[in-house]
Design a protein around this motif. Structure first.
Motif, PDB file in Angstrom:
ATOM      1  N   PRO A 292      36.714 -35.537  15.622  1.00  0.00           N
ATOM      2  CA  PRO A 292      37.089 -34.221  13.979  1.00  0.00           C
ATOM      3  C   PRO A 292      36.251 -33.457  14.890  1.00  0.00           C
ATOM      4  N   SER A 293      36.484 -32.302  13.769  1.00  0.00           N
ATOM      5  CA  SER A 293      35.594 -31.604  13.792  1.00  0.00           C
ATOM      6  C   SER A 293      34.328 -31.655  12.292  1.00  0.00           C
ATOM      7  N   HIS A 294      32.454 -32.443  13.114  1.00  0.00           N
ATOM      8  CA  HIS A 294      32.184 -32.520  12.695  1.00  0.00           C
ATOM      9  C   HIS A 294      31.431 -31.809  11.175  1.00  0.00           C
ATOM     10  N   LEU A 295      30.427 -32.270  10.785  1.00  0.00           N
ATOM     11  CA  LEU A 295      29.884 -31.431   9.529  1.00  0.00           C
ATOM     12  C   LEU A 295      29.444 -30.040  10.217  1.00  0.00           C
ATOM     13  N   HIS A 296      29.380 -29.201   9.658  1.00  0.00           N
ATOM     14  CA  HIS A 296      28.450 -27.410  10.282  1.00  0.00           C
ATOM     15  C   HIS A 296      28.605 -26.947   8.835  1.00  0.00           C
ATOM     16  N   LYS A 297      28.325 -24.976   9.720  1.00  0.00           N
ATOM     17  CA  LYS A 297      28.319 -24.813   7.861  1.00  0.00           C
ATOM     18  C   LYS A 297      28.561 -23.165   8.997  1.00  0.00           C
ATOM     19  N   LEU A 298      29.622 -22.429   8.544  1.00  0.00           N
ATOM     20  CA  LEU A 298      28.926 -20.885   9.047  1.00  0.00           C
ATOM     21  C   LEU A 298      28.486 -19.879   7.521  1.00  0.00           C
ATOM     22  N   ASN A 299      28.326 -18.546   8.120  1.00  0.00           N
ATOM     23  CA  ASN A 299      27.747 -18.038   6.922  1.00  0.00           C
ATOM     24  C   ASN A 299      28.616 -16.834   7.553  1.00  0.00           C
ATOM     25  N   HIS A 300      29.791 -17.127   6.752  1.00  0.00           N
ATOM     26  CA  HIS A 300      30.745 -16.104   7.052  1.00  0.00           C
ATOM     27  C   HIS A 300      32.118 -17.427   6.469  1.00  0.00           C
ATOM     28  N   ASP A 301      33.171 -16.282   6.187  1.00  0.00           N
ATOM     29  CA  ASP A 301      34.723 -17.221   5.324  1.00  0.00           C
ATOM     30  C   ASP A 301      34.955 -17.610   6.881  1.00  0.00           C
ATOM     31  N   GLU A 302      35.665 -18.973   6.195  1.00  0.00           N
ATOM     32  CA  GLU A 302      36.791 -19.195   7.598  1.00  0.00           C
ATOM     33  C   GLU A 302      37.961 -19.282   7.025  1.00  0.00           C
ATOM     34  N   ILE A 303      39.314 -19.554   7.872  1.00  0.00           N
ATOM     35  CA  ILE A 303      40.398 -19.464   7.061  1.00  0.00           C
ATOM     36  C   ILE A 303      41.117 -20.056   8.678  1.00  0.00           C
ATOM     37  N   TRP A 304      41.589 -21.367   7.395  1.00  0.00           N
ATOM     38  CA  TRP A 304      42.322 -22.767   8.308  1.00  0.00           C
ATOM     39  C   TRP A 304      44.053 -22.166   8.238  1.00  0.00           C
TER      40      TRP A 304
ATOM     41  N   THR B  34      29.220 -22.546   3.127  1.00  0.00           N
ATOM     42  CA  THR B  34      30.169 -24.136   2.827  1.00  0.00           C
ATOM     43  C   THR B  34      29.574 -25.230   4.238  1.00  0.00           C
ATOM     44  N   ILE B  35      29.040 -26.054   3.682  1.00  0.00           N
ATOM     45  CA  ILE B  35      29.331 -27.647   4.778  1.00  0.00           C
ATOM     46  C   ILE B  35      29.936 -28.076   4.988  1.00  0.00           C
ATOM     47  N   PHE B  36      31.232 -27.800   6.127  1.00  0.00           N
ATOM     48  CA  PHE B  36      32.050 -28.807   6.311  1.00  0.00           C
ATOM     49  C   PHE B  36      32.562 -28.853   7.406  1.00  0.00           C
ATOM     50  N   GLY B  37      33.895 -30.294   7.463  1.00  0.00           N
ATOM     51  CA  GLY B  37      34.308 -30.297   8.911  1.00  0.00           C
ATOM     52  C   GLY B  37      35.534 -31.203   8.075  1.00  0.00           C
ATOM     53  N   ALA B  38      36.509 -31.165   9.229  1.00  0.00           N
ATOM     54  CA  ALA B  38      38.072 -32.111   9.232  1.00  0.00           C
ATOM     55  C   ALA B  38      38.449 -33.113   9.955  1.00  0.00           C
ATOM     56  N   GLU B  39      38.893 -33.253   9.458  1.00  0.00           N
ATOM     57  CA  GLU B  39      39.837 -34.703   9.705  1.00  0.00           C
ATOM     58  C   GLU B  39      40.985 -34.899  10.196  1.00  0.00           C
ATOM     59  N   ILE B  40      41.925 -36.048  10.979  1.00  0.00           N
ATOM     60  CA  ILE B  40      43.565 -35.602  11.059  1.00  0.00           C
ATOM     61  C   ILE B  40      43.651 -37.271   9.929  1.00  0.00           C
ATOM     62  N   ALA B  41      44.691 -36.759   9.059  1.00  0.00           N
ATOM     63  CA  ALA B  41      45.361 -37.860   7.792  1.00  0.00           C
ATOM     64  C   ALA B  41      45.826 -38.698   8.963  1.00  0.00           C
ATOM     65  N   GLY B  42      45.483 -40.092   8.899  1.00  0.00           N
ATOM     66  CA  GLY B  42      46.141 -41.220  10.320  1.00  0.00           C
ATOM     67  C   GLY B  42      45.685 -40.679  11.203  1.00  0.00           C
TER      68      GLY B  42
ATOM     69  N   ASP C 144      30.233 -16.171  16.040  1.00  0.00           N
ATOM     70  CA  ASP C 144      29.138 -16.419  16.663  1.00  0.00           C
ATOM     71  C   ASP C 144      28.689 -17.651  16.336  1.00  0.00           C
ATOM     72  N   TYR C 145      27.728 -17.877  17.973  1.00  0.00           N
ATOM     73  CA  TYR C 145      27.263 -19.402  17.570  1.00  0.00           C
ATOM     74  C   TYR C 145      25.801 -18.952  17.043  1.00  0.00           C
ATOM     75  N   HIS C 146      25.548 -17.564  16.265  1.00  0.00           N
ATOM     76  CA  HIS C 146      23.722 -17.560  15.657  1.00  0.00           C
ATOM     77  C   HIS C 146      24.344 -18.226  14.438  1.00  0.00           C
ATOM     78  N   ASP C 147      25.821 -17.115  14.495  1.00  0.00           N
ATOM     79  CA  ASP C 147      25.638 -18.061  12.260  1.00  0.00           C
ATOM     80  C   ASP C 147      26.184 -19.685  11.795  1.00  0.00           C
ATOM     81  N   PHE C 148      25.868 -20.447  12.876  1.00  0.00           N
ATOM     82  CA  PHE C 148      27.118 -21.615  13.524  1.00  0.00           C
ATOM     83  C   PHE C 148      25.749 -22.763  13.044  1.00  0.00           C
ATOM     84  N   ILE C 149      25.300 -23.444  12.565  1.00  0.00           N
ATOM     85  CA  ILE C 149      24.699 -24.270  12.372  1.00  0.00           C
ATOM     86  C   ILE C 149      25.572 -26.008  12.317  1.00  0.00           C
ATOM     87  N   LEU C 150      25.560 -27.209  13.264  1.00  0.00           N
ATOM     88  CA  LEU C 150      26.218 -27.865  12.890  1.00  0.00           C
ATOM     89  C   LEU C 150      24.960 -29.455  13.046  1.00  0.00           C
TER      90      LEU C 150
END
Length: 164
Positions: free
Chosen positions: A56-68, A110-118, A133-139
């Motif tokens: 999955p995408s583990h919980l992390h945070k960005l200081n910018h919006d991210e559109i999925w 927002t702290i967020f992560g993602a996983e598939i359903a099933g 940019d990885y400078h804006d990313f906290i895992l």
């Protein structure tokens, strides 16, 4: 029907630090000074991102919006935690009659992560503006989040890597 291996091999996806596999697809032709990053950033960046039940995408945070944007495979569940500790999920997929959405914008900080359903895999695109940019990313580590949000222990334990 495409398989997970088809996407990884044909698109040249590589493992991502937060989990899953990705490839940078595009970015704006120019950069500008982004005050919230205190540095030069592309106006936007875009990746293809594949998740499966083992990664999955583990919980992390960005200081910018991210559109999925949803593309293929199983629906993708985005887990979100606000700075105040409010928790919610969004399900990306094509079953719009049952509440799935084709795209979702995760708000900055927002702290967020993602996983598939099933089981299986899911393919999405992610666009960050200003650009990623990885400078804006906290895992986050599991212990960091459990200390801050103990009431969310189930989702935090599920969506973080156990510390060694």
């Amino acid at each position: 029907m495409n398989t997970k291996e088809d996407y990884i091999n044909k698109l040249g996806l590589e493992p991502h630090a937060e989990g899953g596999w990705f490839k940078d697809i595009s970015h704006s032709p120019d950069k500008y000074f982004a005050p919230e990053s205190d540095g030069e950033r592309y106006r936007y960046t875009s990746i293809i991102f594949l998740l499966d039940s083992s990664s999955p995408s583990h919980l992390h945070k960005l200081n910018h919006d991210e559109i999925w944007f949803y593309h293929d495979g199983q629906p993708v569940i985005i887990h979100c935690i606000s700075e105040s500790g409010k928790y919610w999920t969004v399900k990306l997929g094509k079953d719009i009659k049952n509440g799935e959405v084709l795209q979702y914008s995760v708000p900055q900080n927002t702290i967020f992560g993602a996983e598939i359903a099933g089981s299986g895999f899911g393919v999405v695109s992610c666009v960050v503006a200003p650009g990623f940019d990885y400078h804006d990313f906290i895992l986050f580590t599991r212990s960091e989040l459990l200390e801050q949000y103990p009431q969310l222990s189930a989702v935090i334990t599920k969506m973080t890597v156990a510390e060694k």
